[in-house]
Design a protein around this motif. Structure first.
Motif, PDB file in Angstrom:
ATOM      1  N   ALA A  21       0.821  -1.212   0.000  1.00  7.97           N
ATOM      2  CA  ALA A  21       0.000   0.000   0.000  1.00  7.97           C
ATOM      3  C   ALA A  21       0.854   1.260   0.000  1.00  7.97           C
ATOM      4  CB  ALA A  21      -0.947   0.006   1.196  1.00  7.97           C
ATOM      5  N   SER A  22       2.086   1.176   0.487  1.00  5.83           N
ATOM      6  CA  SER A  22       2.975   2.341   0.460  1.00  5.83           C
ATOM      7  C   SER A  22       3.371   2.705  -0.959  1.00  5.83           C
ATOM      8  CB  SER A  22       4.223   2.070   1.299  1.00  5.83           C
ATOM      9  OG  SER A  22       4.996   1.039   0.729  1.00  5.83           O
ATOM     10  N   GLU A  23       3.160   1.780  -1.906  1.00  5.12           N
ATOM     11  CA  GLU A  23       3.406   2.041  -3.327  1.00  5.12           C
ATOM     12  C   GLU A  23       2.095   2.270  -4.076  1.00  5.12           C
ATOM     13  OE1 GLU A  23       6.341   2.340  -4.784  1.00  5.12           O
ATOM     14  OE2 GLU A  23       7.430   1.966  -2.932  1.00  5.12           O
ATOM     15  N   ASN A  24       1.018   2.564  -3.320  1.00  6.06           N
ATOM     16  CA  ASN A  24      -0.321   2.778  -3.890  1.00  6.06           C
ATOM     17  C   ASN A  24      -0.842   1.550  -4.621  1.00  6.06           C
ATOM     18  OD1 ASN A  24      -0.587   5.513  -3.001  1.00  6.06           O
ATOM     19  ND2 ASN A  24       0.786   6.132  -4.648  1.00  6.06           N
ATOM     20  N   ILE A  25      -0.447   0.376  -4.153  1.00  7.99           N
ATOM     21  CA  ILE A  25      -0.983  -0.887  -4.659  1.00  7.99           C
ATOM     22  C   ILE A  25      -1.916  -1.428  -3.597  1.00  7.99           C
ATOM     23  CG2 ILE A  25      -0.469  -3.219  -5.453  1.00  7.99           C
ATOM     24  CD1 ILE A  25       2.339  -2.181  -6.183  1.00  7.99           C
ATOM     25  N   ASN A  26      -3.210  -1.499  -3.900  1.00  7.81           N
ATOM     26  CA  ASN A  26      -4.202  -1.916  -2.924  1.00  7.81           C
ATOM     27  C   ASN A  26      -4.943  -3.185  -3.345  1.00  7.81           C
ATOM     28  OD1 ASN A  26      -4.186   0.248  -0.786  1.00  7.81           O
ATOM     29  ND2 ASN A  26      -4.448   1.520  -2.613  1.00  7.81           N
ATOM     30  N   PHE A  27      -4.291  -3.988  -4.143  1.00 11.48           N
ATOM     31  CA  PHE A  27      -4.886  -5.245  -4.567  1.00 11.48           C
ATOM     32  C   PHE A  27      -3.757  -6.234  -4.872  1.00 11.48           C
ATOM     33  CE2 PHE A  27      -4.335  -2.466  -8.191  1.00 11.48           C
ATOM     34  CZ  PHE A  27      -3.690  -3.260  -9.123  1.00 11.48           C
ATOM     35  N   VAL A  28      -4.105  -7.513  -4.823  1.00  7.75           N
ATOM     36  CA  VAL A  28      -3.161  -8.561  -5.198  1.00  7.75           C
ATOM     37  C   VAL A  28      -3.646  -9.135  -6.527  1.00  7.75           C
ATOM     38  CG1 VAL A  28      -2.083 -10.737  -4.547  1.00  7.75           C
ATOM     39  CG2 VAL A  28      -2.736  -9.089  -2.773  1.00  7.75           C
ATOM     40  N   PRO A  29      -2.928  -8.906  -7.629  1.00 12.99           N
ATOM     41  CA  PRO A  29      -3.421  -9.308  -8.948  1.00 12.99           C
ATOM     42  C   PRO A  29      -2.899 -10.667  -9.397  1.00 12.99           C
ATOM     43  CG  PRO A  29      -1.583  -7.845  -9.224  1.00 12.99           C
ATOM     44  CD  PRO A  29      -1.754  -8.034  -7.730  1.00 12.99           C
ATOM     45  N   SER A  30      -3.589 -11.246 -10.343  1.00 16.94           N
ATOM     46  CA  SER A  30      -3.096 -12.416 -11.070  1.00 16.94           C
ATOM     47  C   SER A  30      -3.645 -12.345 -12.483  1.00 16.94           C
ATOM     48  CB  SER A  30      -3.520 -13.724 -10.379  1.00 16.94           C
ATOM     49  OG  SER A  30      -4.929 -13.848 -10.341  1.00 16.94           O
ATOM     50  N   ALA A  31      -2.944 -12.965 -13.409  1.00 18.79           N
ATOM     51  CA  ALA A  31      -3.373 -12.981 -14.813  1.00 18.79           C
ATOM     52  C   ALA A  31      -2.903 -14.273 -15.444  1.00 18.79           C
ATOM     53  CB  ALA A  31      -2.809 -11.780 -15.564  1.00 18.79           C
ATOM     54  N   PHE A  32      -3.719 -14.855 -16.324  1.00 25.52           N
ATOM     55  CA  PHE A  32      -3.380 -16.164 -16.871  1.00 25.52           C
ATOM     56  C   PHE A  32      -4.226 -16.461 -18.106  1.00 25.52           C
ATOM     57  CE2 PHE A  32      -6.253 -16.336 -13.261  1.00 25.52           C
ATOM     58  CZ  PHE A  32      -7.378 -16.942 -13.794  1.00 25.52           C
ATOM     59  N   LEU A  33      -3.826 -17.507 -18.814  1.00 28.18           N
ATOM     60  CA  LEU A  33      -4.570 -18.027 -19.957  1.00 28.18           C
ATOM     61  C   LEU A  33      -5.357 -19.250 -19.487  1.00 28.18           C
ATOM     62  CD1 LEU A  33      -4.919 -17.795 -23.110  1.00 28.18           C
ATOM     63  CD2 LEU A  33      -3.158 -19.564 -23.263  1.00 28.18           C
ATOM     64  N   GLN A  34      -6.620 -19.346 -19.889  1.00 26.79           N
ATOM     65  CA  GLN A  34      -7.451 -20.483 -19.498  1.00 26.79           C
ATOM     66  C   GLN A  34      -8.143 -21.072 -20.725  1.00 26.79           C
ATOM     67  OE1 GLN A  34      -9.389 -20.497 -15.615  1.00 26.79           O
ATOM     68  NE2 GLN A  34     -11.354 -20.681 -16.641  1.00 26.79           N
ATOM     69  N   VAL A  35      -8.170 -22.397 -20.773  1.00 29.09           N
ATOM     70  CA  VAL A  35      -8.793 -23.115 -21.890  1.00 29.09           C
ATOM     71  C   VAL A  35      -9.862 -24.034 -21.328  1.00 29.09           C
ATOM     72  CG1 VAL A  35      -8.430 -24.699 -23.807  1.00 29.09           C
ATOM     73  CG2 VAL A  35      -6.648 -23.029 -23.222  1.00 29.09           C
ATOM     74  N   SER A  36     -11.065 -24.019 -21.937  1.00 30.04           N
ATOM     75  CA  SER A  36     -12.172 -24.888 -21.530  1.00 30.04           C
ATOM     76  C   SER A  36     -12.637 -25.702 -22.733  1.00 30.04           C
ATOM     77  CB  SER A  36     -13.343 -24.056 -20.992  1.00 30.04           C
ATOM     78  OG  SER A  36     -12.946 -23.238 -19.916  1.00 30.04           O
ATOM     79  N   VAL A  37     -12.858 -26.999 -22.510  1.00 28.18           N
ATOM     80  CA  VAL A  37     -13.256 -27.895 -23.598  1.00 28.18           C
ATOM     81  C   VAL A  37     -14.402 -28.783 -23.123  1.00 28.18           C
ATOM     82  CG1 VAL A  37     -12.522 -29.724 -25.178  1.00 28.18           C
ATOM     83  CG2 VAL A  37     -10.911 -27.924 -24.517  1.00 28.18           C
ATOM     84  N   GLY A  38     -15.448 -28.905 -23.945  1.00 30.99           N
ATOM     85  CA  GLY A  38     -16.570 -29.769 -23.628  1.00 30.99           C
ATOM     86  C   GLY A  38     -16.232 -31.230 -23.880  1.00 30.99           C
ATOM     87  N   LEU A  39     -16.606 -32.096 -22.942  1.00 28.28           N
ATOM     88  CA  LEU A  39     -16.383 -33.534 -23.089  1.00 28.28           C
ATOM     89  C   LEU A  39     -17.721 -34.229 -23.288  1.00 28.28           C
ATOM     90  CD1 LEU A  39     -13.653 -34.076 -20.354  1.00 28.28           C
ATOM     91  CD2 LEU A  39     -13.336 -33.682 -22.793  1.00 28.28           C
ATOM     92  N   ILE A  40     -18.008 -35.238 -22.497  1.00 25.54           N
ATOM     93  CA  ILE A  40     -19.298 -35.900 -22.588  1.00 25.54           C
ATOM     94  C   ILE A  40     -20.392 -34.958 -22.133  1.00 25.54           C
ATOM     95  CG2 ILE A  40     -18.286 -38.178 -22.292  1.00 25.54           C
ATOM     96  CD1 ILE A  40     -19.118 -38.064 -19.359  1.00 25.54           C
ATOM     97  N   LYS A  41     -21.614 -35.320 -22.356  1.00 27.77           N
ATOM     98  CA  LYS A  41     -22.757 -34.453 -22.112  1.00 27.77           C
ATOM     99  C   LYS A  41     -22.734 -33.859 -20.697  1.00 27.77           C
ATOM    100  CE  LYS A  41     -27.831 -34.483 -22.204  1.00 27.77           C
ATOM    101  NZ  LYS A  41     -27.948 -33.341 -23.125  1.00 27.77           N
ATOM    102  N   GLY A  42     -22.748 -32.531 -20.644  1.00 33.09           N
ATOM    103  CA  GLY A  42     -22.836 -31.837 -19.372  1.00 33.09           C
ATOM    104  C   GLY A  42     -21.521 -31.680 -18.642  1.00 33.09           C
ATOM    105  N   THR A  43     -20.410 -32.128 -19.208  1.00 28.87           N
ATOM    106  CA  THR A  43     -19.115 -32.072 -18.516  1.00 28.87           C
ATOM    107  C   THR A  43     -18.105 -31.278 -19.334  1.00 28.87           C
ATOM    108  OG1 THR A  43     -19.515 -34.199 -17.443  1.00 28.87           O
ATOM    109  CG2 THR A  43     -17.252 -33.420 -17.515  1.00 28.87           C
ATOM    110  N   GLU A  44     -17.388 -30.424 -18.647  1.00 35.17           N
ATOM    111  CA  GLU A  44     -16.408 -29.547 -19.285  1.00 35.17           C
ATOM    112  C   GLU A  44     -15.124 -29.573 -18.457  1.00 35.17           C
ATOM    113  OE1 GLU A  44     -16.029 -24.706 -19.473  1.00 35.17           O
ATOM    114  OE2 GLU A  44     -17.956 -25.597 -20.065  1.00 35.17           O
TER     115      GLU A  44
END
Length: 337
Positions: free
Chosen positions: A144-167
């Motif tokens: 906060a002394s550097e005016n940072i008031n959050f803890v960030p994260s960033a990433f790539l995410q991949v989602s793929v459908g499998l059998i019925k109703g499941t991902e």
């Protein structure tokens, strides 16, 4: 003052060492250094668990067989109004050697998330019969002394459908190395839509599903030597694991939809303080090797609400989560079906 930024402001759990004088605490001895560092780092580790745990879903609908979505997601776990996370009470009665220069017995000091500056402490002891040595230094402040008031994260995410109703889902941040910092993480998740099992599922106005996600982060931060503490290979090596369990419901409209979830996050961190620390001044001059390991367990309920805009292959989503660290998650998505 030295602060750490990783790739698009991604900050690893070890950024509590935001000042170059952080390792001065070893002048008070190993026991006092461990006690202080544990209290100082714990809120930052907790915030990182919540930051990397979010962003697993943007709909209650699971993708059909062969459907996929690629997302770039950013999370921000805020601590701006959480004074209990930005500070802690340092009571010198709990320490063997650490004392406040102004004579206070107990005082509120900065955690790795805080912004309290100018708090000076000292250690004092007899180094020879009738000869006393005293060394003063300043306690480190936080993000906060550097005016940072959050803890960030960033990433790539991949989602793929499998059998019925499941991902199935996977997320990762390729390992990034700078002169002082290395960080990377990965995660896997599973979503199952319960409403897909119901008769005439297509006419239901909402989708209900369960989501489980696991994320693992590793990171290291190399210290800068100070005049008070010399040494070699001084670094923090942190490993964080988190589990996210969610019940999700969403609308099923063609363009814009709304979703929400209730769930539970459980995580833990292990932080190894490694290297050689040579205390050159003060009454407790010594050489310390790989001084200690810190652990932190985190758990708590969460609730979130969000919206998703779908324009063909292009999608946008944003949601807000209420938890020990309230979080904002934003994603840009590209998908098929």
């Amino acid at each position: 003052m030295k602060h750490i930024f990783l790739f698009v402001s991604f900050i690893m759990c070890a950024t509590g060492a935001a000042q170059s004088n952080f390792n001065d605490i070893f002048a008070a001895g190993v026991a006092d250094a461990e006690r202080f560092t544990n209290a100082y780092m714990a809120p930052l580790s907790e915030g990182m668990v919540y930051s990397i745990s979010n962003g697993w879903y943007n709909s209650g609908e699971a993708k059909p067989l062969g459907g996929f979505e690629i997302s770039i997601i950013g999370n921000m776990a805020s601590f701006k109004n959480k004074e209990d996370k930005k500070t802690f009470v340092l009571n010198t009665a709990d320490y063997d050697n650490l004392q406040f220069v102004d004579g206070s017995v107990s005082k509120i000091v900065s955690s790795g998330l805080g912004d309290l500056e100018g708090i000076r402490v000292f250690v004092e002891g007899e180094i020879a019969p009738g000869v006393t040595s005293r060394e003063e230094f300043e306690l480190p402040t936080g993000l906060a002394s550097e005016n940072i008031n959050f803890v960030p994260s960033a990433f790539l995410q991949v989602s793929v459908g499998l059998i019925k109703g499941t991902e199935i889902k996977a997320r990762f941040l390729p390992k990034i190395n700078t002169d002082d910092v290395a960080v990377g993480f990965y995660g896997v998740g599973l979503q199952h839509e319960f409403t897909s099992l119901l008769p005439a599922e297509k006419i239901w106005p909402v989708a209900i599903s369960g989501v489980i996600g696991y994320t693992h982060l590793t990171g290291t931060y190399n210290f800068t030597d100070t005049d008070l503490i010399a040494g070699d290979n001084q670094e923090i090596d942190a490993k964080i694991n988190s589990w996210n369990f969610q019940a999700v419901v969403s609308t099923k409209l063609p363009i814009i939809n709304f979703y929400g979830g209730l769930g539970y996050i459980s995580g833990n961190s292990k932080t190894d303080v490694l290297g050689t620390y040579i205390v050159q001044q003060g009454p407790f001059q010594q050489t310390i090797e790989d001084p200690f390991t810190l652990t932190k367990k985190v758990s708590g309920a969460t609730a979130n609400i969000g919206t998703k805009l779908k324009l063909g292959f292009f999608r946008l989503h944003a949601d807000y989560t209420i938890a020990q660290f309230n979080s904002l998650s934003v994603g840009v998505n590209f998908g098929f079906r």
